[in-house]
Design a protein around this motif. Structure first.
Motif, PDB file in Angstrom:
ATOM      1  N   VAL A   1       0.839  -1.201   0.000  1.00  0.00           N
ATOM      2  CA  VAL A   1       0.000   0.000   0.000  1.00  0.00           C
ATOM      3  C   VAL A   1       0.870   1.246   0.000  1.00  0.00           C
ATOM      4  N   LEU A   2       1.929   1.235   0.800  1.00  0.00           N
ATOM      5  CA  LEU A   2       2.826   2.387   0.844  1.00  0.00           C
ATOM      6  C   LEU A   2       3.474   2.623  -0.518  1.00  0.00           C
ATOM      7  N   GLY A   3       3.829   1.552  -1.217  1.00  0.00           N
ATOM      8  CA  GLY A   3       4.394   1.697  -2.551  1.00  0.00           C
ATOM      9  C   GLY A   3       3.433   2.360  -3.508  1.00  0.00           C
ATOM     10  N   HIS A   4       2.171   1.987  -3.432  1.00  0.00           N
ATOM     11  CA  HIS A   4       1.148   2.612  -4.287  1.00  0.00           C
ATOM     12  C   HIS A   4       0.962   4.084  -3.915  1.00  0.00           C
TER      13      HIS A   4
ATOM     14  N   ASN B   1      -6.799   6.212  -3.005  1.00  0.00           N
ATOM     15  CA  ASN B   1      -7.306   5.029  -2.302  1.00  0.00           C
ATOM     16  C   ASN B   1      -8.107   4.126  -3.230  1.00  0.00           C
ATOM     17  N   ASP B   2      -8.923   4.716  -4.100  1.00  0.00           N
ATOM     18  CA  ASP B   2      -9.718   3.911  -5.032  1.00  0.00           C
ATOM     19  C   ASP B   2      -8.818   3.142  -5.997  1.00  0.00           C
ATOM     20  N   GLU B   3      -7.743   3.793  -6.476  1.00  0.00           N
ATOM     21  CA  GLU B   3      -6.811   3.115  -7.379  1.00  0.00           C
ATOM     22  C   GLU B   3      -6.075   1.993  -6.658  1.00  0.00           C
ATOM     23  N   ILE B   4      -5.705   2.221  -5.406  1.00  0.00           N
ATOM     24  CA  ILE B   4      -5.031   1.185  -4.618  1.00  0.00           C
ATOM     25  C   ILE B   4      -5.974   0.012  -4.396  1.00  0.00           C
ATOM     26  N   ALA B   5      -7.217   0.320  -4.084  1.00  0.00           N
ATOM     27  CA  ALA B   5      -8.202  -0.740  -3.857  1.00  0.00           C
ATOM     28  C   ALA B   5      -8.351  -1.613  -5.102  1.00  0.00           C
ATOM     29  N   ALA B   6      -8.423  -0.991  -6.269  1.00  0.00           N
ATOM     30  CA  ALA B   6      -8.571  -1.751  -7.512  1.00  0.00           C
ATOM     31  C   ALA B   6      -7.338  -2.598  -7.794  1.00  0.00           C
TER      32      ALA B   6
ATOM     33  N   THR C   1     -11.228  -0.522   2.950  1.00  0.00           N
ATOM     34  CA  THR C   1     -10.038  -1.213   3.460  1.00  0.00           C
ATOM     35  C   THR C   1      -8.778  -0.463   3.056  1.00  0.00           C
ATOM     36  N   ALA C   2      -8.755   0.055   1.818  1.00  0.00           N
ATOM     37  CA  ALA C   2      -7.595   0.840   1.369  1.00  0.00           C
ATOM     38  C   ALA C   2      -7.424   2.078   2.241  1.00  0.00           C
ATOM     39  N   ARG C   3      -8.522   2.738   2.583  1.00  0.00           N
ATOM     40  CA  ARG C   3      -8.454   3.912   3.463  1.00  0.00           C
ATOM     41  C   ARG C   3      -7.941   3.524   4.846  1.00  0.00           C
ATOM     42  N   THR C   4      -8.364   2.360   5.326  1.00  0.00           N
ATOM     43  CA  THR C   4      -7.903   1.898   6.636  1.00  0.00           C
ATOM     44  C   THR C   4      -6.395   1.673   6.632  1.00  0.00           C
ATOM     45  N   TYR C   5      -5.884   1.058   5.567  1.00  0.00           N
ATOM     46  CA  TYR C   5      -4.436   0.850   5.462  1.00  0.00           C
ATOM     47  C   TYR C   5      -3.704   2.184   5.427  1.00  0.00           C
TER      48      TYR C   5
ATOM     49  N   PRO D   1       9.614   0.343  -3.400  1.00  0.00           N
ATOM     50  CA  PRO D   1       9.367   0.396  -4.843  1.00  0.00           C
ATOM     51  C   PRO D   1       7.906   0.665  -5.165  1.00  0.00           C
ATOM     52  N   ALA D   2       7.691   1.406  -6.249  1.00  0.00           N
ATOM     53  CA  ALA D   2       6.329   1.657  -6.716  1.00  0.00           C
ATOM     54  C   ALA D   2       5.866   0.466  -7.540  1.00  0.00           C
ATOM     55  N   PRO D   3       4.732  -0.144  -7.180  1.00  0.00           N
ATOM     56  CA  PRO D   3       4.228  -1.267  -7.985  1.00  0.00           C
ATOM     57  C   PRO D   3       3.915  -0.817  -9.392  1.00  0.00           C
ATOM     58  N   SER D   4       3.865  -1.759 -10.299  1.00  0.00           N
ATOM     59  CA  SER D   4       3.554  -1.444 -11.678  1.00  0.00           C
ATOM     60  C   SER D   4       2.133  -0.947 -11.798  1.00  0.00           C
ATOM     61  N   GLU D   5       1.837  -0.261 -12.894  1.00  0.00           N
ATOM     62  CA  GLU D   5       0.497   0.262 -13.123  1.00  0.00           C
ATOM     63  C   GLU D   5      -0.513  -0.869 -13.133  1.00  0.00           C
TER      64      GLU D   5
END
Length: 221
Positions: free
Chosen positions: A162-165, A172-177, A185-189, A215-219
């Motif tokens: 999550v931190l990488g994203h 948060n919505d992009e991380i959740a997807a 849950t993404a907001r909680t993280y 590291p930033a995860p891939s798109e």
């Protein structure tokens, strides 16, 4: 209704920003100021949700004004988006260190400007698409911190993901997807990371992720 204050030493720029913002039915401009000193007074008077802050102004500049707003206990919840014509590494990182929740160039498309206000008002951080991830990473690596690396070492694998994203500038919505989570849950993280890493806001998480070499995860997709 999202309440916005505009801080810029040029009256024409303030008028233009006001006109662009108020085309959105849910945004209202509640005040304007021409320098950083007056920005503090204005924020205490009208309590905006979002402040659009110019960088180069006479007297107290936008970076210092942002720092004072972010540090003021009575201005909690007031979020600053720094607006500038200068896209240098120094301005970007100075703005984030000062506590800015967003960074946009003044040539940003009007739709992107209004979207930025919505994103920042909702609690997310935002960087202009013109401010590349490469610039963000370079600015953050310049102050690599062993302390940040130790803090990140205590995170779970999912928290690091999550931190990488977040470090890649994703919402948060992009991380959740990307991680097949619910938005809640993404907001909680994200909230948990703020607490565990001692970060003031999401923009500081972005800088910390790069300083610690996460590291930033891939798109997604």
């Amino acid at each position: 209704m999202i309440r916005v204050a505009i801080i810029d030493d040029q009256q024409l720029v303030r008028a233009g920003l006001r006109a662009l913002l108020e085309r959105a039915a849910d945004i209202t401009v509640v005040g304007e100021a021409a320098d950083g000193e007056d920005a503090l007074v204005l924020c205490r008077q009208v309590r905006p949700d979002v402040v659009l802050m110019d960088v180069r102004m006479p007297g107290v500049d936008g970076i210092e004004a942002t720092r004072r707003i972010a540090a003021a206990a009575d201005l909690g919840g007031v979020r600053v988006v720094v607006l500038t014509t200068f896209d240098t590494d120094a301005h970007l990182f100075d703005a984030i260190q000062a506590g800015a929740a967003g960074f946009l160039l003044k040539d940003t498309h009007p739709d992107e400007l209004r979207r930025a206000v919505h994103v920042v008002a909702s609690g997310d951080a935002l960087l202009s698409p013109a401010v590349t991830r490469r610039v963000m990473a370079a600015a953050a690596r310049a102050v690599t911190s062993p302390r940040d690396e130790r803090l990140v070492a205590g995170l779970t694998e999912r928290e690091r993901e999550v931190l990488g994203h977040i470090g890649a500038g994703r919402s948060n919505d992009e991380i959740a997807a990307a991680l097949f989570l619910s938005p809640a849950t993404a907001r909680t993280y994200a909230s948990r990371l703020l607490a565990k890493l001692g970060a003031r806001d999401r923009a500081q998480l972005v800088a910390l992720a790069h300083r610690a070499g996460v590291p930033a995860p891939s798109e997604p997709g």
